[in-house]
Structure formats: structure tokens, C-alpha cells
Motif scaffolding. Structure first.
Motif: not given
Length: 397
Positions: A80, A107, A116, A119
């Protein structure tokens, strides 16, 4: 042309200048053995896999795992570019770290690799609170936003299962979410929410439906008298919600901008059983068998005797608002986090608290003596002291 961000280069009122000077002077203290980070800390939860670790949400746009014993803070979950407001651990086997963000998204990262993941998009304003739940074997994420919405997500697919709002459409920005440990079952959960208004709301959620629970009247209602739509025991915003345990006697504990923390009795239909007058906005609350701990805008961490309700000790060290509390090591320590960017640890053992109280008493005695000495010294001006010295010299002659 460069522009200064130093507040000392701008017009300051006497009050703001005094506050800035006080905080600057206080910032160097080592009370609570601070771990110093470079951004504001907006949320904290315990690490379910380590009794010495916590997860925090930072205004720098990251979530972080911190070991408060080894002081290791290098495990960072990045992505972010806006402040991260809340953090949760969930997914299969607790494999995923989730973070609510000012960018309106939630997230996610693999907890081990920090890679990651998905989302979750659906809020139209800041995401303020997130929690994990499991219903009929399905992993769910529940989020609350500044858009007054509560969204229930299927973690695996990212689908929105339900979007909840107050039936009167008057609910303000969400502040906190918690599951009722007694009324929730494997097939249905009861969610409690708080917001920027004083109302606490309850919701019944399963995979196919979700609805608001209307509260029964606090006393037997008269014929035709309506039931309460919400739990209303505070005067303004309720920042934190916490259940006292997993058993059937667990009560609901609250922290509010009205300057109080309260215990709302399950047996008495969520009316106030105990009130703790913290004295300023209460941003955080934590519990042990012996203590109630509160903290907030006044920068202090207050420890209350849970049996008598009396204030036992005040831990001082933070120099900005305290935003979260977590109890660690089997109720022996409480960790506090703040927008001053520090993580501090305070003892909750009887011996630790007695030592802290005595040290504080000695410190206060020293301050009183110093003030008395200053007062005596300031009774005469420099000219008067010189004149007195001259008179004394003449008397000796």
C-alpha cells in the motif's frame, strides 16, 4: 523553492507551542523499553503463532510483525501507498495476513513468504476494521469502513457475500468489529460493531443471509413500547469492543470517546455493569484475570483493579495518543502502541506493578522537593538577594 515542514517555522499559539515543547521533551524517555519505528502505529493484534510477537498496522503503508522480546521488527508486509488502519490473520491455517487501508482496499499477503495476494475491493471510503471468521467450513473476512458499510467476503474467491448497513441508514463510520463467542456457532455468527456514533449494533450472519439484531428493552417493556434498535450505553463514539472470555458468562467491554471504558453485562441485556473513568478519549482496552487496562488520547496506560474497579497504577511513556493494547505472556505483560511510533511493554505482575508504583512515588517526591526549592529561591529577586546580603554584611560589622 523548498518548503519547510518544521512546525517551529510556522505561527504557533502559546498552547500548541507548549504542547509541542512538552512532547519533544518527553519523546526521549525510555519507559516501557520502547521499540522505535518510523511511522504512526494505528492498530495492533497478537500473533496467534507466537506469544512474544504482535502484528501492527502502520501509517507508512505496511503491516509488520514485531517480536517484543528480541525486538526484531524486520518482517514487513509491503504494497500500500496509503496508511494501513487495521490488521488480521486468517485463511486456511492462519496462512494469510490481511490489512485494511485508506485506499479503500483490503490487502493480503502470504504470512510466511510475504508474497502479495488478493485485494478485496468494495468499500467506497477508508477501511477501518477487519476480522476473520469461519462459517460452515468457509473462511470469511469481515470489514467495516468509513462508508458505514460492513462487508462479508469469501476469502477464497473474493466474492462479497453480504453488505450490511443500519436499517435506518444512520450508522456512521465503523470503528471496530468483534464476534460474540457465546452466540456464534459453526453455522452462524453474531457480529458486534461500533462506530463514530454512540450506538453498538449486533448482526446475525450465515452464508446465505445476514440481518441486524434488534435489541430487547433493558427492562420489561410496557405494552406498545418499542424495543431498542441498538445498544446505547455511551455518549459518543465507541472505538473498541472486547469480550471478556470464551465462556457463556463473557461480557462486552467497550472504550469510548466519552472518556470511559465500560463492562456491558450479558445477563442484564448489555446494560452497564462497571464504568472506568479514564478521563479522555479511550482508544484501547485490554483485560486479564486481575486487571482492566485502558489507554488513549492522554498518552497514559492505566491499570485498574478488576475486582474493586479502582485505579491501581498509571504507566507514563508515550508522548502521543495510544492506539492499541495487547496482553502477552499469560497476562504478565501488556504491550501498547501509539501514533508516536513506539511499541512499549509494561509489567502486569503484582511485583512489577508494586515496583512501578514505588518508583513513581519517589519520582513525585523528588518533583515536589524540587518545586519547593524553586519556590523558596524565587521569593527574592536577584536585586533583593544582593540587598539582603549587603544588610547581613553590615550587621556583621
Amino acid at each position: 523553492m523548498s518548503r519547510s515542514t518544521d512546525p517551529g517555522h510556522f505561527f504557533q499559539t502559546d498552547a500548541s507551542e507548549s504542547t509541542r515543547a512538552r512532547k519533544a521533551a518527553k519523546s526521549g524517555n525510555t519507559n516501557g523499553n520502547p521499540i522505535v519505528l518510523q511511522s504512526k502505529i494505528l492498530d495492533v493484534i497478537p500473533d496467534p503463532f507466537s506469544p512474544a510477537c504482535i502484528y501492527i498496522a502502520e501509517s507508512a503503508g505496511c503491516a509488520r510483525n514485531v517480536n517484543v522480546e528480541s525486538r526484531d521488527s524486520k518482517t514487513v508486509f509491503k504494497g500500500p501507498t496509503a496508511p494501513v488502519t487495521s490488521v488480521a490473520i486468517g485463511g486456511q491455517g492462519g496462512a494469510t495476513v490481511f490489512a485494511g487501508c485508506w485506499d479503500k482496499d483490503i490487502w493480503s499477503w502470504d504470512r510466511e513468504t510475504r508474497t502479495p495476494g488478493r485485494k478485496y475491493k468494495g468499500h467506497s471510503d477508508f477501511v477501518k476494521a477487519i476480522i476473520f471468521a469461519r462459517v460452515d467450513g468457509k473462511d470469511l473476512l469481515i470489514s467495516g469502513g468509513a462508508d458505514s458499510k460492513i462487508i462479508v467476503w469469501d476469502i477464497a474467491t473474493g466474492d462479497r457475500l453480504h453488505t450490511l448497513r443500519d436499517k435506518t441508514d444512520t450508522m456512521m463510520a465503523l470503528q471496530d468489529l468483534v464476534l460474540d463467542p457465546e452466540e456464534s456457532t459453526d453455522s452462524e455468527i453474531v457480529l458486534i460493531s461500533s462506530s463514530s456514533d454512540p450506538h453498538i449494533r449486533r448482526w446475525r450472519i450465515n452464508l446465505t443471509s445476514a440481518s441486524q439484531i434488534l435489541e430487547a428493552a433493558p427492562v420489561a417493556p410496557l405494552q406498545g413500547q418499542p424495543t431498542r434498535d441498538t445498544i446505547l450505553e455511551h455518549e459518543t463514539s465507541v472505538y473498541r469492543l472486547l469480550f471478556s472470555g470464551d465462556d457463556e458468562d463473557s461480557d462486552l467491554w467497550t472504550a469510548s470517546a466519552d472518556g470511559t471504558a465500560k463492562c456491558l453485562s450479558r445477563a442484564r441485556n448489555w446494560t452497564t455493569e462497571e464504568t472506568y473513568e479514564h478521563g479522555d478519549y479511550v482508544r484501547a482496552i485490554a483485560l486479564t484475570t486481575d486487571w482492566v487496562i485502558t489507554a488513549g488520547r492522554d498518552e497514559n496506560v492505566k491499570v485498574w483493579d478488576r475486582v474493586t474497579g479502582k485505579l491501581w497504577h498509571v504507566y507514563e511513556g508515550h508522548y502521543e495518543e495510544v492506539t492499541g493494547l495487547v496482553v502477552l505472556e499469560g497476562d504478565k505483560k501488556v504491550v501498547s502502541v501509539s501514533i508516536d511510533g513506539t511499541i512499549r511493554t509494561w509489567g502486569l505482575g503484582k511485583a512489577d506493578l508494586e515496583k512501578a508504583r514505588k518508583e513513581r512515588e519517589e519520582e513525585l517526591k523528588g518533583v515536589v522537593k524540587e518545586e519547593k526549592a524553586k519556590s523558596k529561591k524565587s521569593l527574592l529577586t536577584a536585586e533583593e538577594e544582593a540587598e539582603l546580603a549587603e544588610l547581613m554584611d553590615s550587621d556583621e560589622d
